[in-house]
Scaffold this active site. Structure first.
Site, PDB file in Angstrom:
ATOM      1  CG  ASN A 136      -1.720   1.313   1.349  1.00  0.00           C
ATOM      2  OD1 ASN A 136      -2.511   1.804   0.626  1.00  0.00           O
ATOM      3  ND2 ASN A 136      -1.396   2.047   2.512  1.00  0.00           N
ATOM      4  CG  ASP A 193      -2.239   5.724  -0.200  1.00  0.00           C
ATOM      5  OD1 ASP A 193      -2.235   4.829   0.510  1.00  0.00           O
ATOM      6  OD2 ASP A 193      -2.816   5.650  -1.254  1.00  0.00           O
ATOM      7  CG  ASP A 223       0.660  -4.228   6.016  1.00  0.00           C
ATOM      8  OD1 ASP A 223       0.305  -4.512   7.224  1.00  0.00           O
ATOM      9  OD2 ASP A 223       1.024  -2.849   5.779  1.00  0.00           O
ATOM     10  CG  HIS A 227      -5.312   1.794   4.386  1.00  0.00           C
ATOM     11  ND1 HIS A 227      -6.123   2.756   4.934  1.00  0.00           N
ATOM     12  CD2 HIS A 227      -5.081   1.177   5.451  1.00  0.00           C
ATOM     13  CE1 HIS A 227      -6.315   2.611   6.108  1.00  0.00           C
ATOM     14  NE2 HIS A 227      -5.715   1.451   6.838  1.00  0.00           N
ATOM     15  CD  GLU A 254      -3.847  -5.465   8.655  1.00  0.00           C
ATOM     16  OE1 GLU A 254      -3.569  -5.255   9.744  1.00  0.00           O
ATOM     17  OE2 GLU A 254      -3.315  -4.775   7.647  1.00  0.00           O
TER      18      GLU A 254
END
Length: 477
Positions: A136, A193, A223, A227, A254
């Site tokens: 991410n 990001d 992970d 997001h 996740e």
């Protein structure tokens, strides 16, 4: 950045790894992940699907554990820490490995050669390897990485340029955790990001993951998946190579609980870690385990065919959400229950002892993690005889459904997998002798949870068991 970026969470797991986890066909028969937008889940079956989560173990220690413990015990896979080079924090906090500096495979847990030797050893022992995939974001903190990469601008690591980030879309941290657009486009605690909607970024992420597949990795846990837009993860999964045996990588995400996005949005590219399983198990083992009788989607769990279960992980053992090694036999017993009960692939967590939430795993002066010593500094639940015995019990039970639930007294339960096995748990502080009904054929069996030192006799469909305090008995034909 604050001293511990992990303390500031609101509906999201912060820094650690969400990995695309690949499942080797036949080792983990529960499901295979498809590298397209098809739903990957199907009905799961227990048996050789247990994942040992050896969190923060270095590569040489993982290799030895696969050869000496996991393979012989019947584990299907091992899930390991992020292999990419990361920030080398001055205090070497555990979470620095969740801030990637480069996609090179030499880092805090060993060299690329060590990593490749580890995957070869594990595969040779019949244990698939899944890694944490931190895709991410890259590092929020500048400095020097464990392989020597210097970073002076967080938007300029060697594998990306500023144009590869969402800084032109949202140049601030997430402020409204109920706004899915913010959650997926703004910065998580200052972590840059990545613009995962970009084909070039998708190609670079897939290239990093494929470099691991080429070295014997079978899958990944993603992970901070919440997001990343679900469609972006599907596009990345579509770029992944087949594993060494020709099967598709298995992906599990996740998706930390929160109002948005919903876990089922991610079923198109993989499974989702089921936080609710750990929640319900902790509540029951701290009150009365009889309430676990109908544990399943009716109690808020994700469908077994779309999920991976766990009792605890490296985040939830620190934030108090789930049971931990500090709960002693209660936590062990909860894992015994998980292995006997869930139809989703279960994970057994083995990490290191800690006093402060940011504590480093045992390491040398430069932060490189030293060899795992289960007698000093590490909690090696994966090799506890009660757990290895239950892994074998689960494998013997195969795809048989849970049957014969009984709760003859408070905090004492028994259940079976048809005629393939029976387990009974005592969550009280005193030994209990109790009779149960079972579909296991009449005969004399050993208690697989004590290395078969104890014997049990089934006669006329009944068995009387001597259950230790905070203990269990399990047997199978």
């Amino acid at each position: 950045m604050a001293q511990s970026v992990r303390r500031r969470r609101r509906g999201s797991r912060l820094l650690p790894g969400t990995a695309l986890a690949a499942l080797v066909l036949g080792l983990l028969p529960a499901a295979t992940a498809h590298a397209n937008t098809e739903a990957v889940a199907r009905d799961t079956a227990a048996g050789n699907d247990v994942i040992a989560n050896l969190w923060s173990w270095n590569w040489k220690s993982v290799a030895a554990e696969c050869t000496d413990v996991l393979g012989p015990a019947g584990y299907g896979a091992v899930w390991v820490a992020p292999p990419a080079e990361s920030l080398s924090h001055p205090r070497h906090h555990w979470w620095d490995v969740y801030q990637p500096y480069s996609y090179g495979l030499s880092g805090r847990f060993g060299t690329e050669a060590d990593f490749t030797a580890m995957t070869a050893a594990c595969n040779g022992a019949g244990v698939a390897v899944y890694t944490d995939a931190v895709v991410n974001h890259t590092a929020a903190q500048t400095g020097t990485g464990y392989a020597g990469t210097a970073l002076g601008d967080k938007y300029a690591p060697p594998m990306y340029s500023r144009a590869d980030y969402n800084v032109d879309v949202c140049n601030r941290e997430i402020s409204n955790w109920d706004d899915k657009w913010e959650v997926q486009n703004c910065e998580l605690l200052g972590l840059p990001d990545l613009k995962t909607g970009s084909d070039s970024v998708r190609d670079k992420i897939a290239g990093y993951l494929n470099s691991q597949i080429a070295r014997g990795v079978s899958g990944f846990r993603v992970d901070a998946a919440k997001h990343i837009p679900a469609a972006d993860l599907e596009a990345i999964a579509g770029r992944l190579d087949d594993t060494a045996d020709g099967s598709r990588p298995f992906v599990f995400h996740e998706v930390f609980p929160g109002s948005t996005p919903a876990p089922d949005e991610y079923y198109g590219s993989g499974r989702v870690l089921d936080f609710a399983f750990g929640d319900r198990v902790k509540a029951a083992f701290q009150s009365d385990i009889a309430q676990l009788e109908n544990l399943g989607p009716g109690q808020g769990l994700l469908p077994a065919g779309n999920s991976v279960s766990f009792v605890t992980n490296h985040d939830t053992e620190r934030n108090g959400r789930h049971l931990t090694y500090k709960d002693g036999d209660t936590a062990v017993l909860a894992n015994v229950f998980q292995l006997g009960w869930t139809e989703a692939p279960p994970t057994v967590y083995a990490g290191f002892a800690f006093a402060g939430n940011d504590d480093s795993p045992p390491a040398d002066a430069d932060g490189f993690v030293t060899g795992t010593d289960c007698a000093a500094g590490w909690s090696c639940l994966d090799r506890d005889p009660r757990i290895t015995g239950m892994v074998g019990w689960r494998n013997a039970a195969g795809d048989a459904e849970v049957t014969d639930w009984q709760s003859p007294r408070g905090n004492v339960v028994g259940f079976g997998r048809g005629d393939r096995g029976f387990a009974a748990l005592n969550n009280t502080g005193e030994p209990v002798t109790q009779e149960f009904g079972t579909a296991v054929p009449d005969g004399v069996y050993c208690n697989v949870l004590d290395d078969c030192a104890g014997k049990v006799t089934v006669a006329g469909g009944r068995v009387t068991l001597d259950l230790p305090a905070r203990g269990a008995v399990a047997f199978h034909p």
